[in-house]
Design an enzyme around this catalytic site. Sequence first.
Site, PDB file in Angstrom:
ATOM      1  N   ASP A 246       0.652  -1.334   0.031  1.00  0.00           N
ATOM      2  CA  ASP A 246      -0.243  -0.235   0.244  1.00  0.00           C
ATOM      3  C   ASP A 246       0.729   1.351  -0.048  1.00  0.00           C
ATOM      4  O   ASP A 246       1.644   0.714   0.262  1.00  0.00           O
ATOM      5  CB  ASP A 246      -0.705   0.479   1.190  1.00  0.00           C
ATOM      6  CG  ASP A 246      -1.870   1.026   1.106  1.00  0.00           C
ATOM      7  OD1 ASP A 246      -2.066   1.557   0.034  1.00  0.00           O
ATOM      8  OD2 ASP A 246      -3.537   0.451   1.763  1.00  0.00           O
ATOM      9  N   GLU A 458     -17.564   9.778   4.978  1.00  0.00           N
ATOM     10  CA  GLU A 458     -16.827   8.819   5.007  1.00  0.00           C
ATOM     11  C   GLU A 458     -15.914   8.667   4.121  1.00  0.00           C
ATOM     12  O   GLU A 458     -16.032   8.970   2.829  1.00  0.00           O
ATOM     13  CB  GLU A 458     -17.793   7.508   5.995  1.00  0.00           C
ATOM     14  CG  GLU A 458     -18.167   7.979   4.164  1.00  0.00           C
ATOM     15  CD  GLU A 458     -19.426   5.885   3.972  1.00  0.00           C
ATOM     16  OE1 GLU A 458     -19.766   5.238   5.217  1.00  0.00           O
ATOM     17  OE2 GLU A 458     -20.843   5.761   4.112  1.00  0.00           O
TER      18      GLU A 458
END
Length: 721
Positions: A246, A458
């Site tokens: 990542d 979110e």
Amino acid sequence: MDEVFRQPDRPIPERIADLLARMSLEEKISQMVYNSSALPHLGLPEYNWWNECLHGVGRAGVATVFPQAIGMAATFNAPLIKRAAEVIADEARAKHHEFARQGDRSIYKGLTFWSPNINIFRDPRWGRGQETYGEDPYLTGRLGTAFVQGLQGSHPKYLKVAACAKHFAAHSGPESLRHSVDAVVSQKDLYETYLPAFRTLVTEAKVEAVMGAYNRVNGEPCCASPTLLQKILREQWGFTGHVVSDCGAIADIHLHHRVTATQEESAALAVNNGCDLNCGSVFWSLKQAVQQGLISEEAVDRALTRLLRTRFKLGMFDPPEAVPYSQIPYEVVACPEHRAHARQVARESMVLLKNVSNLLPLPDGLRSIAVIGPNAASQKVLLGNYHGTSTQLVTALDGIRSRVSPQTRVWYAEGCDLAASKPSYWGKAPTAGFAEAVGAAERADVVIMCLGISPELEGEEGEAAESDGGGDRRSLNLPGVQEDLLQAIHATGKPIVLVLFSGSPLTVNWAHEHIPAIIQAWYPGEEGGSALADIIFGDYNPAGRLPVTFVKSVDDLPPFTDYTMAGRTYRYMEKEPLYPFGYGLSYTTFAYSNLRIPAAAETGDEVEVQVEVTNIGPRAGHEVVQLYVRALEASAKTPIHSLQGFAKVYLEPGERAVVKFSLTPRQLAVFYDDGSCAVEPGRYALFVGGSAPDTRSIALCGSAPLCGELQLRGRRLPLPF
């Protein structure tokens, strides 16, 4: 063409060996970072590995925008999702080759896509839960497999694009801690819940890449974990693709996890343990790491071999005319056919949560409709995160206006801000829009209220600008004064259809008690407003099912930082939910009969299950047939019940279908404390119906799934990890 690596008819291992022999150590390292350098003396252009296609080609200009992944999961329709992925891959290929022809090989222009996200949505507060296929390992595995197969294609030699299963593993919040947290996970939870979807995508879908997560798992950084990357991924599952970190995760190893002290140590640890590609810049330290004796050049070659294999499978070193996917015309991008499929996926994603007295579908010929709420005219709520640029975004208000007759007056009022709960700097009260909204409602025959949240509240760390939890949500309630607005409109006495836009569950307890019709619309993509109108006015019969539990209160959840599965998701949750996993209503009624389950089978047998489903209602529609398993005599703790089969069938009124499932031994296995699993002799309850077999589902649906019992005989059968 003297170079062996340029000869398409030669075996890929020979071509890779030839190419490696022509590179210096520095050049090899330059190909192990996401923004790989050009090597002019070999005729290799630069290549950027980073691309996204979570629900459409992302961040690279125009593309078809499908519903966010959580909405795709709510379709419970693997063939539909596979077709969506095929559309995405066609657009990806067309865009890549057009960009390359124009000399643009920058970020988000390649053929290696870091999708899908198959983490388990274990806690509804997690901001990135919207990117997943929900809380169930089996559903996630089936839909993830369909998505990967659609992306990668079925050509015997070439990949259409390379998919990537992420984030490996046990990555599910909190976002604010992801760079430093150690996810302490029992071996049972790891193998029973967190890993099965990854296993399925590796062993069945043959996913080309796996992305390591930011966090640690039981003390080991995921992007340098010998347990995850060597023992499990390569040895137990036989993975032959490449592993990518990542973005920034290798730097986390020394900066935040503090497992190492230097960049060189982090780079060496990652590559030695099986991470091949760095989204970041730490791998540039590999030359110094070799000089310091932390890693060998042979280990660098091993990692680069895996990366080059992917590029060869994508046809990057072959003449374009030899690669069939390079011929896909640019004109397919955002074409009408693709847009139509986005609308169908959006239709199938929406979940009818409540419909008292059959308020829905609304009849034609209404005199007037009021469309109210901060999400009614919002384009942002169509998109979710990691999206492309749509040629036309159809909001809820747009879709409703387009659907009604010219004689129907459509009143619109925003009503309130999405999240404001205090007066603004200029003194404007958060309820300042209530008067206009009430006035519109009083003049309407029916009110459609568009509430919920948005990607501003979110999402991933740093992306959700108005989140109070670093991307996550602290509360699951409607934000700001939205519920006050809903109550004010309810007081007018007008019938209300509540449409909820979100990428995660909302605790709408008051609405469930007082509002007659509720639709969960998710972040529904570019055709979201059209799909919503299709459902509201009966042009499509809703059939979505919840891929995640809607709890009644955040207090019903374990601590967010606790990665144990006890008390989490429908499989282990003991508190009664507001809306359960697998739940969703229809405008018609389906009856189940003639459940056929063998009375007994051997522990190593596949078990065939069959049921008849009949549409006994007035409308044609889809039914989602669901199969759940409950072990009755297991020697270890098992889920309360577990989804192990689903099928979506379309039936005209009066039409009947026979639906068949085949349960493999692994689907009946019991998982133990050490992570191992086995099929045990004993009694198993099997449930088949349109919902799960919990008491809340039965109460909301008004019927229970059919149930039968299976007796497994013979010896305990251990299964491989």
